[in-house]
Design an enzyme around this catalytic site. Structure first.
Site, PDB file in Angstrom:
ATOM      1  N   HIS A  59      36.279 -74.709  55.844  1.00 55.49           N
ATOM      2  CA  HIS A  59      37.619 -74.600  55.897  1.00 55.49           C
ATOM      3  C   HIS A  59      38.431 -75.059  57.165  1.00 55.49           C
ATOM      4  CE1 HIS A  59      37.356 -71.350  58.444  1.00 55.49           C
ATOM      5  NE2 HIS A  59      36.552 -70.884  57.602  1.00 55.49           N
TER       6      HIS A  59
HETATM    7  P1  TYD Z   1      35.705 -66.934  56.133  1.00 55.76           P
HETATM    8  O1  TYD Z   1      36.498 -67.070  57.052  1.00 55.76           O
HETATM    9  O2  TYD Z   1      35.734 -67.865  54.865  1.00 55.76           O
HETATM   10  O3  TYD Z   1      34.211 -66.927  56.587  1.00 55.76           O
HETATM   11  P2  TYD Z   1      33.555 -68.182  57.483  1.00 55.76           P
HETATM   12  O4  TYD Z   1      34.446 -69.325  57.874  1.00 55.76           O
HETATM   13  O5  TYD Z   1      33.052 -67.607  58.805  1.00 55.76           O
HETATM   14  O6  TYD Z   1      32.275 -68.557  56.698  1.00 55.76           O
HETATM   15  O7  TYD Z   1      35.737 -65.418  55.645  1.00 55.76           O
HETATM   16  C1  TYD Z   1      34.645 -64.912  54.685  1.00 55.76           C
HETATM   17  C2  TYD Z   1      35.481 -63.339  54.153  1.00 55.76           C
HETATM   18  O8  TYD Z   1      35.759 -62.741  54.982  1.00 55.76           O
HETATM   19  C3  TYD Z   1      36.749 -63.885  53.351  1.00 55.76           C
HETATM   20  O9  TYD Z   1      36.637 -63.055  52.102  1.00 55.76           O
HETATM   21  C4  TYD Z   1      37.525 -63.351  54.243  1.00 55.76           C
HETATM   22  C5  TYD Z   1      37.101 -62.474  54.851  1.00 55.76           C
HETATM   23  N1  TYD Z   1      37.684 -62.058  56.405  1.00 55.76           N
HETATM   24  C6  TYD Z   1      38.223 -61.223  56.725  1.00 55.76           C
HETATM   25  O10 TYD Z   1      38.529 -60.285  56.030  1.00 55.76           O
HETATM   26  N2  TYD Z   1      38.622 -61.123  58.145  1.00 55.76           N
HETATM   27  C7  TYD Z   1      38.541 -62.021  59.036  1.00 55.76           C
HETATM   28  O11 TYD Z   1      38.795 -61.823  60.253  1.00 55.76           O
HETATM   29  C8  TYD Z   1      37.580 -63.027  58.665  1.00 55.76           C
HETATM   30  C9  TYD Z   1      37.218 -64.128  59.478  1.00 55.76           C
HETATM   31  C10 TYD Z   1      37.308 -63.271  57.412  1.00 55.76           C
END
Ligand code: TYD
Length: 144
Positions: A59
């Site tokens: 992302h």
């Molecule tokens: P995501 O940002 O997609 O994870 P990564 O990029 O590290 O693989 O986040 C995964 C899940 O966690 C998504 O459902 C959103 C949640 N999340 C939070 O609730 N708070 C946060 O600070 C972060 C980074 C993610």
């Protein structure tokens, strides 16, 4: 100036060497918002217990600034501005990778037991994400 003439935003992303206080009792590193990172820190999160072969990220953020640190072990971060990609291998807890807004990122190649800490300039906000690469390219004015 057209966006195609602007300097690539990928060049704003860089490895930052953090202060390291070496000591026979163990080393100490610290990070101060606005001083060692070019933003104030409003959130910290970390990835851990990442299974072998897993990929994270996938992302871009519209406005969020981040610093990614390998607190333990190692992993790779691939940064992509829609035109160019750059792979960074993070394996030192006194180095951080600064990621500016509007950069697509993928994290992979996690070593066993690795911990990825991320300092972020704002609270979690799902509206700040591009999770669809095609939409991200449109926002970058690369795809129509
Ligand atoms: P995501 O940002 O997609 O994870 P990564 O990029 O590290 O693989 O986040 C995964 C899940 O966690 C998504 O459902 C959103 C949640 N999340 C939070 O609730 N708070 C946060 O600070 C972060 C980074 C993610």
């Amino acid at each position: 100036m057209k966006s195609s003439d602007s300097p690539p935003i990928l060049d704003q992303c860089k490895t930052i060497e953090l202060p390291k206080i070496s000591d026979p009792r163990g080393n100490l590193t610290f990070i101060e918002g606005g001083r060692h990172v070019p933003f104030e820190i409003r959130r910290v999160y970390y990835l851990y217990d990442v299974p072998g072969g897993a990929e994270r990220g996938g992302h871009a953020h519209k406005g969020l600034h981040q610093l990614i640190v390998a607190m333990s072990g190692s992993f790779d971060v691939v940064l992509d501005d829609g035109r160019e990609k750059k792979r960074y291998h993070l394996n030192r807890s006194y180095n951080g990778l600064y990621v500016c807004p509007m950069i697509w990122r993928e994290l992979d190649n996690f070593s066993s037991g690795s911990v990825c800490m991320v300092l972020a300039s704002n609270h979690y906000d799902e509206d700040d994400y591009y999770r669809d690469y095609a939409q991200y390219l449109v926002a970058q004015e690369i795809a129509p």
